[in-house]
Structures are given as structure tokens and as C-alpha cells.
Design a protein around this motif. Sequence first.
Motif, PDB file in Angstrom:
ATOM      1  N   SER A   2       0.623  -1.167   0.110  1.00  5.71           N
ATOM      2  CA  SER A   2      -0.201   0.052   0.021  1.00  5.71           C
ATOM      3  C   SER A   2       0.863   1.155  -0.050  1.00  5.71           C
ATOM      4  N   LEU A   3       0.193   2.276  -0.296  1.00  4.31           N
ATOM      5  CA  LEU A   3       0.935   3.736  -0.429  1.00  4.31           C
ATOM      6  C   LEU A   3       1.291   4.031   0.934  1.00  4.31           C
ATOM      7  N   LYS A   4       0.437   3.937   2.000  1.00  2.00           N
ATOM      8  CA  LYS A   4       0.928   4.181   3.510  1.00  2.00           C
ATOM      9  C   LYS A   4       1.960   3.181   3.669  1.00  2.00           C
ATOM     10  N   LYS A   5       1.904   2.152   3.544  1.00  2.00           N
ATOM     11  CA  LYS A   5       3.063   1.260   4.159  1.00  2.00           C
ATOM     12  C   LYS A   5       4.620   1.551   3.238  1.00  2.00           C
ATOM     13  N   SER A   6       4.448   1.821   1.937  1.00  2.00           N
ATOM     14  CA  SER A   6       5.422   2.024   1.152  1.00  2.00           C
ATOM     15  C   SER A   6       6.061   3.354   1.787  1.00  2.00           C
ATOM     16  N   THR A   7       5.114   4.439   1.909  1.00  2.00           N
ATOM     17  CA  THR A   7       5.530   5.606   2.696  1.00  2.00           C
ATOM     18  C   THR A   7       6.211   5.399   3.744  1.00  2.00           C
ATOM     19  N   PHE A   8       5.642   4.795   4.732  1.00  2.00           N
ATOM     20  CA  PHE A   8       6.205   4.419   5.941  1.00  2.00           C
ATOM     21  C   PHE A   8       7.686   3.880   6.036  1.00  2.00           C
ATOM     22  N   LEU A   9       7.671   2.860   5.161  1.00  2.00           N
ATOM     23  CA  LEU A   9       9.297   2.411   5.087  1.00  2.00           C
ATOM     24  C   LEU A   9      10.327   3.402   4.478  1.00  2.00           C
ATOM     25  N   PHE A  10       9.811   4.251   3.548  1.00  2.00           N
ATOM     26  CA  PHE A  10      10.789   5.105   2.942  1.00  2.00           C
ATOM     27  C   PHE A  10      10.903   6.251   3.751  1.00  2.00           C
ATOM     28  N   THR A  11      10.072   6.452   4.702  1.00  2.00           N
ATOM     29  CA  THR A  11       9.964   7.796   5.700  1.00  2.00           C
ATOM     30  C   THR A  11      11.127   7.192   6.944  1.00  2.00           C
ATOM     31  N   VAL A  12      11.075   6.029   7.171  1.00  2.00           N
ATOM     32  CA  VAL A  12      11.760   5.510   8.391  1.00  2.00           C
ATOM     33  C   VAL A  12      13.306   5.395   7.945  1.00  2.00           C
ATOM     34  N   GLY A  13      13.456   4.879   6.625  1.00  2.00           N
ATOM     35  CA  GLY A  13      14.711   4.940   6.050  1.00  2.00           C
ATOM     36  C   GLY A  13      15.406   6.415   5.884  1.00  2.00           C
ATOM     37  N   THR A  14      14.512   7.172   5.678  1.00  2.00           N
ATOM     38  CA  THR A  14      15.167   8.605   5.257  1.00  2.00           C
ATOM     39  C   THR A  14      15.189   9.368   6.668  1.00  2.00           C
ATOM     40  N   LEU A  15      14.464   8.947   7.741  1.00  2.00           N
ATOM     41  CA  LEU A  15      14.587   9.500   9.073  1.00  2.00           C
ATOM     42  C   LEU A  15      16.129   9.071   9.685  1.00  2.00           C
ATOM     43  N   TYR A 152      13.039   1.543  -6.297  1.00  2.00           N
ATOM     44  CA  TYR A 152      11.501   2.094  -6.135  1.00  2.00           C
ATOM     45  C   TYR A 152      10.546   1.216  -6.586  1.00  2.00           C
ATOM     46  N   GLN A 153      10.935   0.649  -7.848  1.00  2.00           N
ATOM     47  CA  GLN A 153       9.935  -0.119  -8.700  1.00  2.00           C
ATOM     48  C   GLN A 153       9.729  -1.573  -7.960  1.00  2.00           C
ATOM     49  N   LYS A 154      10.931  -2.047  -7.438  1.00  2.00           N
ATOM     50  CA  LYS A 154      10.927  -3.296  -6.860  1.00  2.00           C
ATOM     51  C   LYS A 154      10.238  -3.179  -5.240  1.00  2.00           C
ATOM     52  N   GLY A 155       9.918  -1.759  -4.707  1.00  2.00           N
ATOM     53  CA  GLY A 155       9.472  -1.660  -3.508  1.00  2.00           C
ATOM     54  C   GLY A 155      10.413  -1.663  -2.419  1.00  2.00           C
ATOM     55  N   SER A 156      11.666  -1.467  -2.755  1.00  2.00           N
ATOM     56  CA  SER A 156      12.854  -1.340  -1.903  1.00  2.00           C
ATOM     57  C   SER A 156      13.119  -0.025  -1.421  1.00  2.00           C
ATOM     58  N   PHE A 157      12.264   0.696  -0.868  1.00  5.11           N
ATOM     59  CA  PHE A 157      12.085   1.847  -0.465  1.00  5.11           C
ATOM     60  C   PHE A 157      13.004   2.191   0.548  1.00  5.11           C
ATOM     61  N   PHE A 158      13.170   1.163   1.630  1.00  6.85           N
ATOM     62  CA  PHE A 158      13.787   1.511   2.900  1.00  6.85           C
ATOM     63  C   PHE A 158      15.412   1.373   2.544  1.00  6.85           C
ATOM     64  N   LYS A 159      15.969   0.378   1.487  1.00  9.88           N
ATOM     65  CA  LYS A 159      17.186   0.311   0.983  1.00  9.88           C
ATOM     66  C   LYS A 159      17.757   1.824   0.274  1.00  9.88           C
ATOM     67  N   SER A 160      16.824   2.169  -0.587  1.00  8.00           N
ATOM     68  CA  SER A 160      17.276   3.474  -1.130  1.00  8.00           C
ATOM     69  C   SER A 160      17.398   4.463  -0.339  1.00  8.00           C
ATOM     70  N   ALA A 161      16.449   4.704   0.713  1.00  9.26           N
ATOM     71  CA  ALA A 161      16.498   5.727   1.784  1.00  9.26           C
ATOM     72  C   ALA A 161      17.566   5.739   2.601  1.00  9.26           C
TER      73      ALA A 161
END
Length: 539
Positions: A2-15, A152-161
Motif C-alpha cells: 500500500s501507499l501508506k506502508k511504502s511511505t512508512f518504510l521510505f520515511t523510516v529509512g529517510t529518518l 523504487y519499482q521493486k518496492g525497496s524503499f527502505f534500502k534506497s532511503a
Amino acid sequence: MSLKKSTFLFTVGTLLSRITGLVRDGVLSAVFGAGVLMDAFNIAFRIPNLFRDMLAEGALGNAFTKLFSEYSETDRNHAVRFFQQAMTVVFLLLSSLVALGMIYSEDFVRLMTLSSGESYNEVRVQAISLTRILFPYLGLASMTAILAGTLYQKGSFFKSAITPIVGNLGYILGALILGTVFADLDIRLWFGPSELDPRILGLAVGVMMGCIGQLMLTLWFAKELILKALTQVSGLFQGLSSMKRLAVLSLPMMIASSVGPLSGLINTNFASQVGPGAVSWLAYAFRLFQLPVGLFGVAVGIVALPALTRAITRAKGNVDRTVIAELEKGLGIVFFCMLMSFSFVLVYHHQIIELIFQRGAFTEFDTISTGAALLTYSFGLFGYGFIKVLTSFYYATERTGYAVKVSFIGVTNTLVVCYFLVDVMGHIGLALASSATLTLNSSLLLLGNRSYFSLADWAAIRRTTLILLGFSGLAIGLLFVLDEILMALPIFDSRSLDLVIRLSIGLGVCMLIFGLSLTKIYRIKINQIPNFLRQSFSK
């Protein structure tokens, strides 16, 4: 996901990466303050960074992410071939730009400091030498951003962040260790121009080391795709229709994205006119201003682009209610987070700067000046956050022409507002010009989607907006009263520890109040909030 979960993972990594970024900025302010050397570094680093924002993290990066996501949905082999072609062309393009940038460094620096007088010559001399060293950052950071699009396409938002953590460590290494070593050994005698201060040279070298490390880590995270691409090298440039689409999609948006570089050029010129320190005050404040935007606005924008692209692809290229619902969701998350951030910064802008920066070479006057700039920038939080999401929507729908017109309006607005305010308000007027331009651009981008307004759920939008504004007013009032009470009753003898306690309590109260707003928005009871959040992020 979901958009919320993906955003959450990216936000944690970015934090995590932003925390190291705060440490980085604290180290830089303590070692260099807001004087000549830091002004020179900020001017020199801004030049390749502005090009990077326009190319990799703007037009080219978003266009690549959109097309790579689309091809991955329909034909994985086509996606791999597109990746090969794009990386080859981008590498050649960036190599040429880096070479030209290093050759014409002096001209770039003079262009950034047209409004400054002879008193700014020392800054200009240092900046010219630093620009030659830092310009390869454009190529390294741009390649990193393009590779991140595949994650991003793979959903690996945390790694990229989390990859920027390596870059931040490079800054810290350069400022604390390399600068000292270079100064002790007088490295400038055999490395770099003799007029370049060895301390700032050490910082520049550390930045480049961190950038190389960040690229290496991103390559490791994307190793599966890279290995697959290396095994399919035959006929690399057969069928270039995808590259034509990339050019058609990215070129107009490169022009649109030039609002950032051009506004930065204008802003830096006027800041150099204010005098030594102004460029650094604005730079420190803008980095903190970017913290909530990076945590939430950029996160939602990055996550939304592949999500919107998939939704449009499944709708056979049409924009239906499902697509607009994704856009509403993204804008709603950004509005919630930016309003909470604005409420906190409005009350604690001075304390934030004092806690993070006021030590070593960074004086109390620097704190006051930087805090005022941060407060003024904060009024542009909503516009900046909305732009990140709306830009993704324009890419997903391949409607880039309108954004080009908006960019020129934005540049004109920045120039006019800076011209009239710089003499009256100094560097604060320049921060106000940036906020005004961000707000204007986001409003125009929203209006550009008016043909889809009929698909929006306006009743829900109005209700949510009014609830959030009401809770924001409550939060601001309580935070002002709470801070006055805590300021009158210092808890600790240590000023830093006292500030940590005050800011922590204030942040906790602010988050609690905005958390309670969810009970009104989603019509749930307080004890149901944990379950609601768990269900939202588990989808």
C-alpha cells in the motif's frame, strides 16, 4: 504494498539518513560556522547540486522511474534493455557535463555571485577552486539517483532511503579528520590550488569520498538487475523507441525543473549581496526546512509515482476514480505531515537552531539569523510537499508541457520578490521569496488538474482539511503556552539538555494532538488508533 506502508518504510529509512544529516550539519556549523569558508563551500556545492536536482532527482530521474515501472509491469526483458540503454546514455551525458563544469568553474561561480561586491572576492576565490573538486558530484549522485529508480519499482524503499547515510559520513570525515590532517600537512602545496584553504579542501574531499561510497552501496542493492543487464549486452541499441520516450518525457520537465536551479542562482546572488554569512544562514535553514519535506513530501512523491503509473497502466492509459484516489491519498498524507511540521517549527524554530548549531564557530547572532530564515521558509512547507506529489502525477499522465509554463512563472516570481525584498528584509526576504514561489507553483500545478476535479471526493477533502486546521490551531496554542512554562522553569543546568527536554516534550505533544485528529477524520475511538495504524501499514 500500500501507499501508506511504502511511505512508512521510505520515511523510516529517510529518518535514519536525516539524523546523520543533522549530525553532519552540527559538525559543519561547529567547525566552520557561517563565515567565508562555509559561504564558499555552499556556493561551490550548490552549482553541481542544482544540476543534479534538475536532471537526476528531477526530470530525468522521475521519467526513468515512470517508464521503468511501466515496462516492468508489461515486459521484464524490455525493462532490462531500457535500463541498459538509459544508463549508457546518462553516463555519457553526465561525463560531458562534468567535464564542462570543471573547465568553466570560474564562470559558474561568477554567475552565482553577480550581485556581490569586491568584499566578496575571498569567498569567490575559494569557491572557484572548490567547484572544480566538487563538480564530479553531479555525475556520481545522478547515477545513484537513476539506480534508486529501479529500487523504487521493486518496492525497496527502505534500502534506497538509507544510502545517503554513507554520504553524510563523508562530510563528517572531511570536516573532523581530513580537514585537520590537510591543515597540519599543508596538503594544498601538492594537492589543489595554493589559494584553497586546506580545511575546506579536506571537507570537499570527504564529500566526494562519501558520494562514491553511496554509489557503491546503491550498486550493491541493485546487483540483481545489474548482473542481468551485463548478461544481455548484445544488440544494446536495437530498438530505441524507449529512449525516445524518455527524451520526450524528460526534456520538457528539465525545463520545468529549471525553476529550482534558476531560483537558487537568483537567491544565491542576492544573498551574496547581503554580505558574508547570509549564504550560510539560508543554507543551514533550508537543510532543516527540507527535513520534513524529505521525510514526508519526497517519500510520498517517490512512492506515488510507480503506484500512479501502475494504476494508469491498469486503466489502459486513462485517469479514473482509482487513479485520483491514489493522488488524493498522497496529497492527504503530505498535508497532514506538513501541517504538523509547520505547527512545531512555528513555535520552536529558534530552539531547533540553537540546539543543533550553536557551538564552536557558530555564534548566537548566527542562531538568530538562521532561525528567522527557518521560520520564513516554513510557510512554504505545504507548497514544497504538494509539488513533490503533483510532479509525480504529471509524469504518470505524461502531461509535462503545462509544468514548463509554471516553472517560468515561478522563476519570474522569485526574481521580482527577491529584488523588492532584499534591501528591506535582507536574507529573510530571500527566504520569503522561496516560500512564495513554492506556494505559487503548487497552486498552479493543482489548477492544471482541474479537468479531473469532478472525480475528486470534495466532501471528504473539505471535512479532513477543516479538522486538521482545527487541531493545528489547538497544537500551536498549547505549544506556545507549554514552552513559556518550561522556559520559566529550567529543568537542567545544562542549556543543551534543557533544550532537548523542551523540544522532546513539545514534539510529543504535537504528535499526540495530530494523532488524536485521526479519531475525527476516520471516525474511530482513541483505543482503536493502534489497530487502525496496524491495518493501514500491513496492507
